[in-house]
Design a protein around this motif. Sequence first.
Motif, mmCIF file in Angstrom:
data_model
loop_
_atom_site.group_PDB
_atom_site.id
_atom_site.type_symbol
_atom_site.label_atom_id
_atom_site.label_comp_id
_atom_site.label_asym_id
_atom_site.label_seq_id
_atom_site.Cartn_x
_atom_site.Cartn_y
_atom_site.Cartn_z
ATOM 1 N N GLN A 198 56.005 15.133 78.620
ATOM 2 C CA GLN A 198 54.642 15.649 78.496
ATOM 3 C C GLN A 198 54.404 16.283 77.132
ATOM 4 N N ARG A 199 55.438 16.913 76.574
ATOM 5 C CA ARG A 199 55.297 17.463 75.220
ATOM 6 C C ARG A 199 55.087 16.354 74.198
ATOM 7 N N HIS A 200 55.521 15.154 74.544
ATOM 8 C CA HIS A 200 55.338 14.006 73.654
ATOM 9 C C HIS A 200 54.153 13.138 74.092
ATOM 10 N N GLU A 201 53.244 13.743 74.842
ATOM 11 C CA GLU A 201 51.957 13.130 75.200
ATOM 12 C C GLU A 201 52.059 12.018 76.241
ATOM 13 N N TYR A 202 53.136 12.003 77.011
ATOM 14 C CA TYR A 202 53.224 11.070 78.135
ATOM 15 C C TYR A 202 52.517 11.685 79.339
ATOM 16 N N LYS A 203 51.822 10.846 80.075
ATOM 17 C CA LYS A 203 51.104 11.295 81.262
ATOM 18 C C LYS A 203 51.530 10.465 82.472
ATOM 19 N N ILE A 204 51.545 11.102 83.637
ATOM 20 C CA ILE A 204 51.899 10.410 84.877
ATOM 21 C C ILE A 204 50.745 9.500 85.287
ATOM 22 N N ILE A 205 51.048 8.226 85.517
ATOM 23 C CA ILE A 205 49.997 7.266 85.878
ATOM 24 C C ILE A 205 50.255 6.598 87.227
ATOM 25 N N GLY A 206 51.389 6.893 87.841
ATOM 26 C CA GLY A 206 51.699 6.268 89.125
ATOM 27 C C GLY A 206 53.099 6.635 89.568
ATOM 28 N N LYS A 207 53.563 5.973 90.603
ATOM 29 C CA LYS A 207 54.914 6.241 91.100
ATOM 30 C C LYS A 207 55.474 5.004 91.781
ATOM 31 N N ARG A 208 56.800 4.970 91.886
ATOM 32 C CA ARG A 208 57.503 3.901 92.592
ATOM 33 C C ARG A 208 58.345 4.548 93.692
ATOM 34 N N GLU A 209 57.976 4.281 94.928
ATOM 35 C CA GLU A 209 58.687 4.875 96.058
ATOM 36 C C GLU A 209 60.105 4.311 96.160
ATOM 37 N N ARG A 210 61.058 5.186 96.495
ATOM 38 C CA ARG A 210 62.455 4.804 96.730
ATOM 39 C C ARG A 210 62.992 3.932 95.589
ATOM 40 N N TYR A 211 62.758 4.364 94.382
ATOM 41 C CA TYR A 211 63.109 3.578 93.197
ATOM 42 C C TYR A 211 64.587 3.698 92.841
#
Length: 227
Positions: A198-211
């Motif tokens: 996040q400090r490097h400007e990455y944002k959460i856009i989704g998820k993968r269950e049981r990855y």
Amino acid sequence: MLMQPWLSVNGPRNITGRWPLEKRMSNLLNGFRVFWQMVKEEWMSNHMQGSHTRQVVVERLGNPFWQYNSRIAKEGLVLRFGEFDDLDRIVELERLGYDGFEAWHYHDFRQDFLANPYAAYIMLDTQEPKSQLIGLIVGRFRARGSHISHLIVHPEYQRQGLGSLLLNVWLSCAERLDSPQITLEVRASNQGAQNLYQRHEYKIIGKRERYYQDNGETALIMKRWVD
């Protein structure tokens, strides 16, 4: 009770003691698949090592490390592209960085390194008192964007800004290649890594269950745009 000679815990045989034709053909096919995989891996090792296939991205990038190496040389560190002979050290660093969990095994790295024309392996070494692999960032670059599969720093060298250094290097490579975005996955429980991204400007856009295979944990998908 005595087992009849044509019966087996693995399934029935015919009265001659031989497997039915379907079973014999299945065993033969499985054996051929194993043999073919061995032949293919041996051919890749002998003929693709260092070939142009894996060098596509590396050649296009040229020398993206010079500005970083000029700054970190005084700390006894150097950035470089990975080589085939690094694979054993890469697996060992992954084991150390992931607390014993191997997300990729040796053959996974080998297959990717030799056969993936979009792969990039960026290594961070110490120079003194002896060369040691202490960090890496691995992934692939494509026209639609790049993806980071591994970002690892040796436990003894963590919290010294080296993770940020490797992310900055990857960003510089993406800019050189006009790659418009960068994606990665991170464990939902790994708040420290999420904070770094996040400090490097990455944002959460989704998820993968049981990855994650070791405990079935969910992965968060993060992305940043390349300016």
